[in-house]
Enzyme design. Structure first.
Site, short mmCIF file in Angstrom:
data_model
loop_
_atom_site.label_atom_id
_atom_site.label_comp_id
_atom_site.label_asym_id
_atom_site.label_seq_id
_atom_site.Cartn_x
_atom_site.Cartn_y
_atom_site.Cartn_z
N HIS A 1 45.39 39.80 43.46
CA HIS A 1 45.47 40.94 44.38
C HIS A 1 46.62 41.88 44.03
O HIS A 1 46.68 43.00 44.54
CB HIS A 1 45.66 40.40 45.80
CG HIS A 1 44.93 41.15 46.86
ND1 HIS A 1 43.83 41.96 46.62
CD2 HIS A 1 45.11 41.20 48.22
CE1 HIS A 1 43.40 42.46 47.75
NE2 HIS A 1 44.15 42.03 48.73
N ASP B 1 43.04 46.14 42.52
CA ASP B 1 42.10 45.12 42.05
C ASP B 1 40.69 45.39 42.55
O ASP B 1 40.50 45.81 43.69
CB ASP B 1 42.56 43.74 42.51
CG ASP B 1 42.73 43.65 44.03
OD1 ASP B 1 43.58 44.39 44.58
OD2 ASP B 1 42.01 42.87 44.66
#
Length: 248
Positions: free
Chosen positions: A19, A92
């Site tokens: 992340h 992401d």
């Protein structure tokens, strides 16, 4: 002026998470370009100022945790009197294979909470650099996957991706998105990605990958027509079904 935002969660607990690839990309730019100042805290974020391609650039990493990323981005945009078009966000993307990069302006959030927050604070008309991390395969595993660290094998594509983002930040600043994506694709896969930029992209000169827009499977299919029987019952049946044989 351009603000380049990397999304992630603050603290050492999260720094190697999938992340946090947005943070990693912005950190790589900061390391590569000596014009940038040391990080300092403002706008509920860590920021650094520098110059890329003769353009003033602010690097920004929100420190509010992912779900409130828009607070920092909105504060910086208002302070510098910028428009959403002056904001570029790196983050992401589950729906892209690891190492693949796609750039778009506006659009949906794809369920990404950091993007949802930025949309709520500044609208949707900013540039999004989506850094593929792949999908775990089922919705139930998504949270654990994105909040998990990159595996050792991921370094095979992650390091080239981050290095190429840093090396080619000037293309990002100039808005040359197609070439930026192509260079990352080539660094990660070893192959020219020009034909992958979109259906209208022509093949690059000297490319050996075949006609643009065709898969390797289609290219491998033989073009020669199969031999058909010329005499006998089967030949008569095929002639009735297909008509007389083409003289060509």
């Amino acid at each position: 002026m351009l603000v380049i935002v990397g999304l992630g969660n603050p603290g050492t607990k999260y720094e190697k998470n999938r992340h946090n690839i947005g943070f990693m990309a912005v950190d790589a730019i900061h390391r590569r370009h000596s014009s940038f100042s040391p990080w300092r805290k403002r706008f509920q974020a860590e920021t650094s100022e520098g110059t890329i391609a003769d353009e003033k650039v602010i690097l920004l990493k929100p420190q509010t945790y992912m779900n409130e990323s828009g607070q920092a981005v909105g504060a910086a945009m208002r302070f510098f009197k910028l428009e959403p078009s002056d904001i570029t966000v790196l983050y992401d993307e589950l729906d892209l294979v690891p190492g693949k990069v796609k750039i778009k302006v506006a659009g949906g959030s794809g369920g990404h909470n950091g993007i949802k927050s930025i949309d709520a604070h500044i609208g949707k008309d900013y540039r999004r650099v989506r850094l593929g991390i792949g999908h775990p395969g089922s919705k139930e595993h998504v949270t654990g996957y994105v909040l998990g660290d990159f595996a050792k094998i991921d370094q095979d594509w992650l390091d080239p991706l981050l290095d190429t983002v840093a090396d080619n930040a000037d293309l990002l600043v100039k808005g040359n998105d197609g070439e930026f994506m192509n260079r990352i694709h080539k660094a990660v896969t070893g192959k020219d990605g020009a034909a992958d930029a979109g259906p209208a992209s022509p093949a690059r000169p000297g490319s050996k990958s075949g006609a643009p827009g065709r898969s390797h499977i289609r290219q491998a299919r033989p073009k020669a027509k199969p031999d058909l029987p010329k005499e006998g019952p089967l030949a008569a049946m095929l002639k009735g079904l297909l008509g007389p044989k083409d003289s060509n």
